[in-house]
Design a protein around this motif. Structure first.
Motif, PDB file in Angstrom:
ATOM      1  N   THR A 141       8.965  -6.793  -2.418  1.00 15.16           N
ATOM      2  CA  THR A 141       8.410  -5.447  -2.407  1.00 15.16           C
ATOM      3  C   THR A 141       8.976  -4.719  -1.197  1.00 15.16           C
ATOM      4  O   THR A 141       9.764  -5.281  -0.450  1.00 15.16           O
ATOM      5  CB  THR A 141       6.869  -5.466  -2.389  1.00 15.16           C
ATOM      6  OG1 THR A 141       6.387  -4.144  -2.657  1.00 15.16           O
ATOM      7  CG2 THR A 141       6.315  -5.975  -1.066  1.00 15.16           C
ATOM      8  N   THR A 142       8.580  -3.481  -1.014  1.00 15.36           N
ATOM      9  CA  THR A 142       8.989  -2.715   0.156  1.00 15.36           C
ATOM     10  C   THR A 142       7.743  -2.111   0.797  1.00 15.36           C
ATOM     11  O   THR A 142       6.696  -1.970   0.157  1.00 15.36           O
ATOM     12  CB  THR A 142       9.951  -1.566  -0.207  1.00 15.36           C
ATOM     13  OG1 THR A 142       9.245  -0.611  -1.013  1.00 15.36           O
ATOM     14  CG2 THR A 142      11.178  -2.075  -0.955  1.00 15.36           C
ATOM     15  N   PHE A 191      10.841 -10.018   6.542  1.00 16.73           N
ATOM     16  CA  PHE A 191      10.736  -8.572   6.715  1.00 16.73           C
ATOM     17  C   PHE A 191      12.093  -8.016   7.120  1.00 16.73           C
ATOM     18  O   PHE A 191      12.380  -7.819   8.292  1.00 16.73           O
ATOM     19  CB  PHE A 191       9.673  -8.227   7.776  1.00 16.73           C
ATOM     20  CG  PHE A 191       8.296  -8.698   7.401  1.00 16.73           C
ATOM     21  CD1 PHE A 191       7.556  -8.018   6.448  1.00 16.73           C
ATOM     22  CD2 PHE A 191       7.747  -9.819   7.990  1.00 16.73           C
ATOM     23  CE1 PHE A 191       6.295  -8.455   6.089  1.00 16.73           C
ATOM     24  CE2 PHE A 191       6.480 -10.263   7.646  1.00 16.73           C
ATOM     25  CZ  PHE A 191       5.759  -9.579   6.692  1.00 16.73           C
ATOM     26  N   GLU A 192      12.933  -7.773   6.138  1.00 15.75           N
ATOM     27  CA  GLU A 192      14.276  -7.268   6.400  1.00 15.75           C
ATOM     28  C   GLU A 192      14.271  -5.746   6.432  1.00 15.75           C
ATOM     29  O   GLU A 192      13.833  -5.105   5.489  1.00 15.75           O
ATOM     30  CB  GLU A 192      15.239  -7.735   5.308  1.00 15.75           C
ATOM     31  CG  GLU A 192      15.437  -9.230   5.284  1.00 15.75           C
ATOM     32  CD  GLU A 192      16.402  -9.655   4.206  1.00 15.75           C
ATOM     33  OE1 GLU A 192      17.252  -8.836   3.789  1.00 15.75           O
ATOM     34  OE2 GLU A 192      16.301 -10.807   3.774  1.00 15.75           O
ATOM     35  N   PRO A 193      14.758  -5.163   7.526  1.00 16.75           N
ATOM     36  CA  PRO A 193      14.833  -3.696   7.599  1.00 16.75           C
ATOM     37  C   PRO A 193      15.838  -3.145   6.588  1.00 16.75           C
ATOM     38  O   PRO A 193      16.852  -3.775   6.289  1.00 16.75           O
ATOM     39  CB  PRO A 193      15.321  -3.424   9.020  1.00 16.75           C
ATOM     40  CG  PRO A 193      15.206  -4.702   9.750  1.00 16.75           C
ATOM     41  CD  PRO A 193      15.219  -5.798   8.741  1.00 16.75           C
ATOM     42  N   SER A 194      15.528  -2.003   6.050  1.00 14.19           N
ATOM     43  CA  SER A 194      16.449  -1.289   5.164  1.00 14.19           C
ATOM     44  C   SER A 194      16.209   0.202   5.383  1.00 14.19           C
ATOM     45  O   SER A 194      15.418   0.597   6.224  1.00 14.19           O
ATOM     46  CB  SER A 194      16.219  -1.675   3.705  1.00 14.19           C
ATOM     47  OG  SER A 194      14.924  -1.299   3.287  1.00 14.19           O
ATOM     48  N   MET A 219      17.365  10.297   6.365  1.00 11.03           N
ATOM     49  CA  MET A 219      17.359   8.835   6.373  1.00 11.03           C
ATOM     50  C   MET A 219      16.054   8.354   6.995  1.00 11.03           C
ATOM     51  O   MET A 219      15.645   8.840   8.038  1.00 11.03           O
ATOM     52  CB  MET A 219      18.547   8.315   7.185  1.00 11.03           C
ATOM     53  CG  MET A 219      18.726   6.813   7.116  1.00 11.03           C
ATOM     54  SD  MET A 219      19.222   6.226   5.495  1.00 11.03           S
ATOM     55  CE  MET A 219      20.915   6.741   5.461  1.00 11.03           C
ATOM     56  N   SER A 220      15.381   7.416   6.322  1.00  5.05           N
ATOM     57  CA  SER A 220      14.135   6.866   6.816  1.00  5.05           C
ATOM     58  C   SER A 220      14.199   5.341   6.801  1.00  5.05           C
ATOM     59  O   SER A 220      14.940   4.766   6.019  1.00  5.05           O
ATOM     60  CB  SER A 220      12.955   7.310   5.932  1.00  5.05           C
ATOM     61  OG  SER A 220      12.770   8.697   6.027  1.00  5.05           O
ATOM     62  N   ALA A 221      13.403   4.716   7.651  1.00  3.85           N
ATOM     63  CA  ALA A 221      13.358   3.252   7.724  1.00  3.85           C
ATOM     64  C   ALA A 221      12.358   2.702   6.725  1.00  3.85           C
ATOM     65  O   ALA A 221      11.370   3.335   6.398  1.00  3.85           O
ATOM     66  CB  ALA A 221      12.970   2.823   9.140  1.00  3.85           C
ATOM     67  N   ASP A 222      12.642   1.505   6.239  1.00  2.60           N
ATOM     68  CA  ASP A 222      11.785   0.801   5.307  1.00  2.60           C
ATOM     69  C   ASP A 222      11.850  -0.667   5.660  1.00  2.60           C
ATOM     70  O   ASP A 222      12.779  -1.127   6.293  1.00  2.60           O
ATOM     71  CB  ASP A 222      12.286   1.030   3.879  1.00  2.60           C
ATOM     72  CG  ASP A 222      11.289   0.639   2.817  1.00  2.60           C
ATOM     73  OD1 ASP A 222      10.099   0.490   3.132  1.00  2.60           O
ATOM     74  OD2 ASP A 222      11.702   0.480   1.658  1.00  2.60           O
TER      75      ASP A 222
END
Length: 75
Positions: free
Chosen positions: A25-26, A59-62, A71-74
């Motif tokens: 999931t994100t 928990f890998e940043p994307s 651009m936003s972080a997820d």
């Protein structure tokens, strides 16, 4: 109990998808599903007290382009 707590705004299958044998999931999906602010979900993930290796593996940043085309972080 006369009052029910509404937790999800969507089906669990919309929050989590399966990739091979992994459930994924994100943070954005979680925020939308639980009707929370995305920045608060990110903050909660960052405050998790878990071993560094677990956090790094799970928990890998994307990133993504938001509605304002920024651009936003997820996670």
């Amino acid at each position: 109990m006369s009052q029910q707590l509404e937790v999800l705004s969507c089906a669990m299958t919309e929050l989590v998808h399966q990739t091979g044998e992994e459930a994924r999931t994100t943070s954005l999906r979680i925020a939308e599903g639980f009707r929370k602010s995305h920045k608060n979900v990110i903050r909660a993930i960052e405050k998790l007290e878990c071993p560094e290796e677990f956090g790094r593996l799970n928990f890998e940043p994307s990133s993504y382009i938001n509605a304002a085309e920024q651009m936003s972080a997820d996670v």
